[in-house]
Scaffold this motif. Sequence first.
Motif, short mmCIF file in Angstrom:
data_model
loop_
_atom_site.label_atom_id
_atom_site.label_comp_id
_atom_site.label_asym_id
_atom_site.label_seq_id
_atom_site.Cartn_x
_atom_site.Cartn_y
_atom_site.Cartn_z
N LEU A 4 50.14 60.47 58.37
CA LEU A 4 49.18 61.45 58.88
C LEU A 4 49.34 61.64 60.38
O LEU A 4 49.31 62.76 60.89
CB LEU A 4 47.76 60.98 58.55
N HIS A 43 50.58 65.53 61.15
CA HIS A 43 49.40 66.40 61.14
C HIS A 43 49.45 67.48 62.21
O HIS A 43 49.00 68.62 61.97
CB HIS A 43 48.12 65.57 61.32
N PHE A 78 44.61 66.63 56.09
CA PHE A 78 44.63 65.23 55.64
C PHE A 78 45.33 65.10 54.30
O PHE A 78 46.16 64.19 54.10
CB PHE A 78 43.21 64.68 55.54
N GLY A 90 49.02 65.28 54.76
CA GLY A 90 49.57 64.00 55.22
C GLY A 90 49.59 62.96 54.12
O GLY A 90 50.52 62.15 54.03
#
Length: 262
Positions: free
Chosen positions: A189, A193, A227, A230
Motif C-alpha cells: 500500500l 498508493h 486501499f 494496494g
Amino acid sequence: LYFDLPIASFNTQALAGRHSLSVFLGNAFFLQTILVPTFGSDSPLWSLANEFWYYILFPALVLAAYSPDNVKRRLMSFLMALLMLALLPAGIVAGFLIWLMGVAIHVLPTLNIGRGLRWGLHAVSAGTFFATLMLSRGQRIPADWSDPGVGFAFALWLYCLVKIKTSPPAISPLYEWWARLFSKCSYSLYAVHFPMVLLIRTSLGNSRWDPNLRNLALGSGICIAVFLFGLVFSRLTEAHNDTMRARLLRLFTGPAVFGQPA
C-alpha cells in the motif's frame, strides 16, 4: 497536467524528467534525495533511501561497538559508519536519530501493570501524539524540532501499545486473520498508493472540493478503492515474501542451517 505542468496545491515543479534512466538507476541504488530525485510521481518512496542507509549504518555501528574478539572487523565497521555519516545528507543523518527511537522501543523492558492504568497510559500517550502532530502541521513547533517531536511522541505511544501489558489477552481467530491480512499489505500500500491517488487527482481537475456530504462520501470511496488496489497488489507480491525468502535461504545456505522465517 500530469507531467508537464506543476500540479495545483501539490508541487511547484513538473514531474517531467523524473522518469529518465539515470533517475531510475539512482533510485535502484537508493540515492533518491541524495543524488537524484524520486523516480516518477511516486514521491513517498523518498523514504526508501533513508531506510536503506539506516539498515547499513546501524549494523556497522553495532559491529564497531560489539566485536571485542575481532579488531579488524571493529575497525572496518567504524570506518564504514564514519564514511556514511560524512557523506549522507544532514537530513538523513538527523532522521537516523528518529529511527533509533524504534530500536529503543525494542530494547526497553516490558511492563506488566493493571488494566485501568494501562488504558490511562494509552489515552495520555495517544493524546500527546495527536496534539504534537496537530501542532507540527499547524507550524506551531519550530521546523528543526517538528520531526523529532512527532517521532518521540509516536515512539512513546508505540511503547505503551507494545510494551505495557496486562495478563496475556486471548486473541480471537477473526482478529488474527485481519492482523495477518493487513500486515502483509502495508508495504504494498505504501509503495503503490500515491501514483494512483495522483492519477485520480489530476483526472478530476484543479478545482478544490467543498467539504459537503457528497464530496466527503466520494473522497471516502476513493480512499477505500485505493486501499483495495494496494491490497490486491499485495496478494500478487508481498503476500509471497515468506515463501520467496525461504527459497532464497535454502538456495544460499542449504537445508542444514535453514530455519522457518519469523
